[in-house]
Scaffold this motif. Sequence first.
Motif, PDB file in Angstrom:
ATOM      1  N   GLN A   1      46.304  35.139  15.127  1.00  0.00           N
ATOM      2  CA  GLN A   1      45.458  36.136  14.562  1.00  0.00           C
ATOM      3  C   GLN A   1      45.648  36.527  13.220  1.00  0.00           C
ATOM      4  O   GLN A   1      44.875  36.940  12.395  1.00  0.00           O
TER       5      GLN A   1
ATOM      6  N   ASN B   1      43.475  33.019  22.982  1.00  0.00           N
ATOM      7  CA  ASN B   1      44.365  32.746  24.250  1.00  0.00           C
ATOM      8  C   ASN B   1      44.221  31.382  24.877  1.00  0.00           C
ATOM      9  O   ASN B   1      45.480  30.891  25.278  1.00  0.00           O
TER      10      ASN B   1
ATOM     11  N   LYS C   1      39.173  36.855  21.053  1.00  0.00           N
ATOM     12  CA  LYS C   1      40.571  36.865  22.043  1.00  0.00           C
ATOM     13  C   LYS C   1      40.405  35.676  22.925  1.00  0.00           C
ATOM     14  O   LYS C   1      41.632  35.260  23.292  1.00  0.00           O
TER      15      LYS C   1
ATOM     16  N   LYS D   1      49.960  33.717  19.536  1.00  0.00           N
ATOM     17  CA  LYS D   1      48.758  34.658  19.593  1.00  0.00           C
ATOM     18  C   LYS D   1      48.636  35.444  18.250  1.00  0.00           C
ATOM     19  O   LYS D   1      47.888  35.329  17.194  1.00  0.00           O
TER      20      LYS D   1
END
Length: 83
Positions: free
Chosen positions: A50, A66, A62, A46
Amino acid sequence: MEALTALSGLASGGRRSPGWQVQLRVDYVVNQVMKTHRGQSEDVIKQAIQDQLRVYGVVPNKRQINQYAQAISALPQLPPVSR
């Protein structure tokens, strides 16, 4: 390993949906992270997604991140390349 085929939609005669450039950037970053982080923990993946999306000016979703992280972490690690 198969790359995402998002580029095939670009040959549709010039009509593109809003946000198509963002999705191309997301696809590119996810493919890069898939090559380097597969089999690692979801949190590490993650963070990598990002960080790389922000380089391209994309604010990550998000929920989408995920899902990508969960899928990439479930992949087996690639063996080292011997030369």
